[in-house]
Design an enzyme around this catalytic site. Structure first.
Site, short mmCIF file in Angstrom:
data_model
loop_
_atom_site.label_atom_id
_atom_site.label_comp_id
_atom_site.label_asym_id
_atom_site.label_seq_id
_atom_site.Cartn_x
_atom_site.Cartn_y
_atom_site.Cartn_z
N HIS A 107 -17.01 -10.79 -6.16
CA HIS A 107 -16.59 -11.39 -4.88
C HIS A 107 -15.08 -11.24 -4.64
CE1 HIS A 107 -20.63 -12.68 -4.38
NE2 HIS A 107 -20.57 -13.80 -5.06
N HIS A 181 -22.10 -16.72 2.01
CA HIS A 181 -22.70 -17.20 0.76
C HIS A 181 -23.30 -18.60 0.92
CE1 HIS A 181 -23.26 -17.57 -3.56
NE2 HIS A 181 -22.78 -16.35 -3.73
N GLU A 317 -27.84 -13.12 0.76
CA GLU A 317 -26.54 -12.51 1.02
C GLU A 317 -26.74 -11.07 1.48
OE1 GLU A 317 -23.97 -13.32 -2.55
OE2 GLU A 317 -25.76 -14.38 -3.15
#
Ligand code: GLA
Length: 352
Positions: A107, A181, A317
């Site tokens: 991320h 998310h 996601e």
């Protein structure tokens, strides 16, 4: 119908963090905040018209800023999911990102867009009530090539769709792979686990991953595996199977190969049969990570002083495949300098 803007809290730099609360004609209420451009709360009705907040989140800005590694409701970027060894090449030049997940980058590292303040603005949109969040990411930010101007617009429609539209332009060829998310729990954010809720995913294949959850490059048929959600089944039905991929990830944490061919299409759904709440996921992105909150530890203090435990929510996601920048078998997440891009993901709510 209304949008109310107010101060949610203050960042560690003492900047005011605004929230935007949007209510539509059905009473569906969506609260967004500038930190992480997060979907902080989303209240939707059940079969009897009772509202419940169906996304996990925090009550204060400090927790959004520190992130805690759980990414509740936030927009992740510049690159969602994992990059092997945090390293990649673009145009013959090699780039090194932070290794914040064992040897890999997850991320975009500890300074992700997910814990930064985005600039919010109420905007006109014919589809519904909308707030646009923008961020400017300079050249070299997080170790990435090129400046990136990125915005995400959330639109709440009168048919209870939450549309997320990612738009922007980069100064150099660079990775652009944002995702939201949000952890959904259609029985309510503090109701316990989602193992009894039903998932359907329109994917015949997934991308198996190694010990570090980096895809190997294989496309594997879901057929005969616990990852098969082509017929809706509860998340819990097969989650404890001894299938190596599931054991490795401690549950579902896998990328599905979508069949949308770059068009915004229905790709997945979630259903809570008890309350009747039903959510559909639409996207034009090539992949979707199904993540069943395997790392939520029970120590995660959420809204209303509740604690989120393993399986407390499920994420859908939408994304380019994990490590696609390094994997020739996958569609590239690299955008070209100066060419505007746009990705769309929609979460649509109803009752059954
Ligand atoms: C993504 C990853 C998971 C985990 C969460 C954050 O879903 O795929 O492995 O890192 O983010 O906790």
């Amino acid at each position: 119908m209304s949008i109310v803007r107010e101060v949610f809290g203050y960042s560690s730099r003492n900047e005011a963090i605004y929230s935007y609360t949007i209510v539509n004609g059905n009473g569906t209420t969506m609260k967004l905040i500038e930190l992480g451009a997060a979907l902080q709360s989303l209240k939707v009705a059940d079969r009897e018209g009772r509202f419940e907040d169906v996304v996990l989140g925090y009550d204060n800005s400090k927790q959004y800023e520190s992130g805690n590694g759980f990414y509740l409701g936030v927009v992740v970027g510049r690159s969602a999911n994992r990059i092997k060894d945090g390293r990649f090449m673009i145009k013959g030049k090699s780039y090194q990102l932070e290794k914040n997940d064992g040897p890999n980058n997850l991320h975009s590292g500890s300074d992700g867009y997910s814990s930064r303040r985005w600039e919010g603005q109420i905007v006109d949109d014919e589809r519904g009530q909308a707030v646009c969040f923008s961020i400017i990411s300079p050249d070299g930010d997080q170790g990435m090539p090129g400046r990136l101007d990125l915005s995400v617009t959330y639109i709440l429609t009168e048919d209870d769709s939450v549309i997320l539209e990612y738009e922007g332009v980069a100064g150099e060829d660079t990775i652009v792979n944002p995702t939201n998310h949000s952890y959904f729990n259609l029985a309510g954010h503090s109701s316990g686990t989602i193992y009894g809720q039903k998932v359907w995913i329109d994917a015949d294949e997934f991308t198996p991953s190694d010990e570090g959850l980096i895809p190997t490059g294989e496309y594997r048929s879901v057929s005969g595996t616990p990852l098969d959600f082509r017929a809706a089944k509860t998340i819990g039905q097969d989650i404890n199977s001894d299938y190596e991929q599931l054991v490795r990830a401690g549950g579902y944490d896998h990328n599905y190969v979508l069949k949308n061919n770059g068009n915004v299409e229905l790709v997945a759904s979630l259903e809570d049969e008890k309350s009747g709440r039903y959510m559909e996921v639409y996207t034009d992105m090539p992949g979707m990570q199904l993540y069943t909150g395997n790392f939520l530890s029970g120590k995660v203090r959420g809204k209303d002083d509740c604690y989120y435990s393993k399986g407390g929510g499920v994420c859908f996601e939408s994304q380019y495949f994990p490590d696609s920048v390094n994997n020739m078998a996958f569609e590239s997440p690299v955008v070209s300098a100066g060419v505007p891009f746009e990705y769309v993901t929609i979460y649509k709510f109803s009752v059954r």
